[in-house]
Design an enzyme around this catalytic site. Structure first.
Site, PDB file in Angstrom:
ATOM      1  N   LYS A 140      95.565  46.192  70.684  1.00  0.00           N
ATOM      2  CA  LYS A 140      94.447  47.135  70.743  1.00  0.00           C
ATOM      3  C   LYS A 140      93.663  46.910  72.041  1.00  0.00           C
ATOM      4  O   LYS A 140      93.111  45.835  72.254  1.00  0.00           O
ATOM      5  CB  LYS A 140      93.494  46.937  69.553  1.00  0.00           C
ATOM      6  CG  LYS A 140      92.567  48.153  69.393  1.00  0.00           C
ATOM      7  CD  LYS A 140      91.416  47.908  68.443  1.00  0.00           C
ATOM      8  CE  LYS A 140      90.224  47.284  69.113  1.00  0.00           C
ATOM      9  NZ  LYS A 140      89.625  48.091  70.182  1.00  0.00           N
ATOM     10  N   GLY A 189      87.491  38.553  74.895  1.00  0.00           N
ATOM     11  CA  GLY A 189      86.294  39.369  74.682  1.00  0.00           C
ATOM     12  C   GLY A 189      85.074  38.474  74.557  1.00  0.00           C
ATOM     13  O   GLY A 189      85.059  37.349  75.065  1.00  0.00           O
ATOM     14  N   THR A 247      81.983  36.105  73.016  1.00  0.00           N
ATOM     15  CA  THR A 247      81.984  34.896  72.188  1.00  0.00           C
ATOM     16  C   THR A 247      81.656  35.219  70.726  1.00  0.00           C
ATOM     17  O   THR A 247      82.266  34.650  69.810  1.00  0.00           O
ATOM     18  CB  THR A 247      80.996  33.874  72.792  1.00  0.00           C
ATOM     19  OG1 THR A 247      81.511  33.487  74.071  1.00  0.00           O
ATOM     20  CG2 THR A 247      80.843  32.630  71.937  1.00  0.00           C
ATOM     21  N   THR A 295      82.316  37.990  69.071  1.00  0.00           N
ATOM     22  CA  THR A 295      83.511  38.589  68.458  1.00  0.00           C
ATOM     23  C   THR A 295      84.559  37.501  68.203  1.00  0.00           C
ATOM     24  O   THR A 295      85.224  37.507  67.161  1.00  0.00           O
ATOM     25  CB  THR A 295      84.117  39.683  69.380  1.00  0.00           C
ATOM     26  OG1 THR A 295      83.057  40.490  69.876  1.00  0.00           O
ATOM     27  CG2 THR A 295      85.104  40.539  68.661  1.00  0.00           C
ATOM     28  N   GLU A 325      89.857  33.801  74.450  1.00  0.00           N
ATOM     29  CA  GLU A 325      89.303  33.742  75.815  1.00  0.00           C
ATOM     30  C   GLU A 325      87.966  34.469  75.764  1.00  0.00           C
ATOM     31  O   GLU A 325      87.935  35.688  75.594  1.00  0.00           O
ATOM     32  CB  GLU A 325      90.241  34.433  76.808  1.00  0.00           C
ATOM     33  CG  GLU A 325      91.628  33.828  76.905  1.00  0.00           C
ATOM     34  CD  GLU A 325      91.631  32.420  77.452  1.00  0.00           C
ATOM     35  OE1 GLU A 325      90.649  32.021  78.109  1.00  0.00           O
ATOM     36  OE2 GLU A 325      92.614  31.706  77.200  1.00  0.00           O
ATOM     37  N   CYS A 332      84.635  38.027  83.882  1.00  0.00           N
ATOM     38  CA  CYS A 332      84.227  36.831  83.146  1.00  0.00           C
ATOM     39  C   CYS A 332      84.110  35.622  84.075  1.00  0.00           C
ATOM     40  O   CYS A 332      83.447  34.641  83.741  1.00  0.00           O
ATOM     41  CB  CYS A 332      85.221  36.551  82.027  1.00  0.00           C
ATOM     42  SG  CYS A 332      86.911  36.473  82.647  1.00  0.00           S
TER      43      CYS A 332
END
Ligand code: NAD
Length: 482
Positions: free
Chosen positions: A176, A229, A231, A233, A251, A285
């Site tokens: 996804k 994504g 932290t 989530t 990650e 990031c």
């Protein structure tokens, strides 16, 4: 290859609408207009995708690495042949400058596929010989059906970074992309069809995280989850996946220090620090959002840095002259502006930027000035929380011990950059910094063979090279008695 108005899911080799028939608006951040529709998929679409992956798994896992190599190389070639269309789609979806999509995002997606297509040909495992008694060897087999979930900041780049090692190792994938930036994932599905990827090897389900994403994590047949994504989530995914004993690679967010000693190569440091602060509107990031400068260089650094930041061109992502495009969404723009207000409340001084930008002919787009702030303590919220936008803070320091303590003071530990000509100091800093990646006198230099990932709240596990192929395989020890 062109992008179409209605994105569809890719299940068992077919492009199909969501079962619910519902769609989500897809915005173009540079204009603020809706320009396409995204399937609002739910657990029924995910279930179809999982069943498709299960059906494909026996043949794909046993077809041999050479076949997998050939098909993956074909997918990479198709992306390369359609570079302009992919780059245009990526910039339309994200608001990032076309120069970035064309030279970084899309070429890296090709490299991810080629890297893991060839890596699987060379992947080997260990053996352990027991003198005159037995030999053990490690048999690594694909896991089965795995889930890959990715964020919006580097859409095709990070999506393929997960899918490529998963399918190279013989798994079948339910993936996804972010619902904020789904277009190049849809185009990848078209490329996979054209390349002859067998139906069900890769299935792409579009939609919201809490619906389609969570259904992937919850499905008992999905044996491993590779997630990139935020932290929060990541925590949620771990809560669901851990009691089901799924393999997890997470990650997550970062608040990376960029540490500048006075003995650095000033010009190289300055050029790179502009990039590490504001590339992709600061939405990488790995961007260095906390800049620590040795005290006696501080004023010289500040003057030159602010002078150069003021020259950055914010505007239409499709102009070759643009340095900074739009941030990804209206909500994200508001979040970044709220953080700038917080910085002021916390006593910070805005040295440049700090406001939204009205770009002529693009008045509804989500543009922000690159912003530099000083005068904040290293422990205030602005310096502890991830902003993920074009905002950096400047903080002076005097000693190595002091700056290591500042750098390590956040909950994150993704990457750090150190600028010094003193190799002994560089080595000491690399040992002491709590981060998964330490760059010395460079930033974002990436060798795909190296382990990639974060410490503390920046993640669990490592991607890249053999690490990724190990993650996507199950090791078995086979003991042969002699
Ligand atoms: P996000 O966590 O909101 O979403 C990431 C993905 O997870 C999206 O596809 C989303 O739909 C999905 N998702 C959301 N809720 C879910 C749930 N309950 N179950 C399953 N899936 C769910 O992150 P974002 O805003 O898209 O991305 C920005 C974040 O990503 C930043 O924190 C950034 O630091 C981080 N990031 C980390 C890395 C890294 O390598 N460590 C790389 C890029 C971005």
């Amino acid at each position: 290859m062109k992008f179409e108005d209605n994105i569809r899911n890719y299940i068992y080799g077919e492009l199909e609408p969501p079962i619910s028939g519902d769609y989500i608006d897809n915005y173009n951040p540079s204009t603020g207009e809706v320009y396409s529709q995204i399937p609002d998929s739910d657990e029924r679409d995910v279930l179809r995708a999982v069943k498709a992956a299960e059906r494909a798994f026996p043949a794909w896992s046993n077809c041999g690495v050479k076949k997998r190599f050939r098909i993956m190389m074909r997918i990479a070639d198709i992306i390369e042949q359609n570079l302009d269309a992919f780059a245009k789609a990526e910039s339309t979806d994200t608001g990032k400058p076309i120069t970035l999509s064309r030279t970084i995002d899309i070429p890296r997606a090709q490299s991810n596929l080629r890297f893991f297509a060839t890596a699987i040909l060379h992947f080997a495992s260990e053996s352990h010989y027991m003198e005159r008694e037995a030999v053990n060897y490690t048999l690594r087999r694909p896991i089965g059906v795995v889930g890959c979930i990715s964020p919006w900041n580097l859409p095709l780049y990070l999506f393929t970074w997960k899918i490529a090692p998963a399918i190279a190792a013989g798994n079948c994938v339910v993936a996804k992309p972010s619902e904020v930036t789904p277009m190049t994932a849809f185009m990848l599905a078209q490329a996979c069809k054209e390349a002859g990827l067998p139906p069900g090897v890769l299935n792409i389900v579009h939609g919201h995280g809490h619906k389609a994403g969570q259904a992937i994590v919850e499905n008992p047949s999905v044996k491993a989850i590779s997630f990139t994504g935020g932290t929060q989530t990541g925590k949620k995914i771990a809560e669901i996946a851990a009691p089901k004993f799924k393999k997890l690679s997470l990650e997550l967010g970062g608040k990376n220090p960029n540490i500048i000693f006075a003995d650095c190569d000033f010009e190289k440091m300055m050029t790179t620090t502009i990039r590490s602060s504001f590339s992709n509107q600061g939405q990488i990031c790995l961007c260095g959002s906390r800049i620590f400068i040795e005290k006696h260089l501080y004023e010289v650094f500040k003057d030159e840095f602010v002078k150069r930041v003021k020259k950055l061109v914010v505007g239409n992502p499709f102009s070759e002259k643009t340095d900074q495009g739009a941030v990804v969404s209206s909500a994200h723009k508001s979040k970044v502006l709220d953080y700038i207000d917080l910085a002021k409340e916390e006593g910070g001084t805005i040295l440049c930027g700090g406001k939204a930008v009205d770009v002529p002919k693009f008045e509804k787009g989500y543009y922000l000035e690159p912003t530099v702030i000083e005068g904040l303590s290293p422990t205030c919220r602005t310096n502890q929380e991830e902003i993920f936008g074009p905002v950096v803070t400047l903080i002076p320091f005097e000693t190595e011990e002091e700056v290591v303590a500042y750098a390590n003071s956040t909950e994150y530990g993704l990457s750090a950059t150190v600028w010094t000509q003193n190799i002994g100091r560089a080595q000491r800093m690399a040992e002491k910094l709590d981060s998964g990646i330490v760059w010395v006198n460079t930033w974002l230099t990436r060798d795909l063979r190296t382990p990639f990932g974060g410490m503390k709240s920046s993640g669990v596990g490592r991607e890249g090279g053999w690490e990724a192929l190990r993650f996507f395989t199950e090791p078995k020890n086979v003991c042969l008695h002699l």
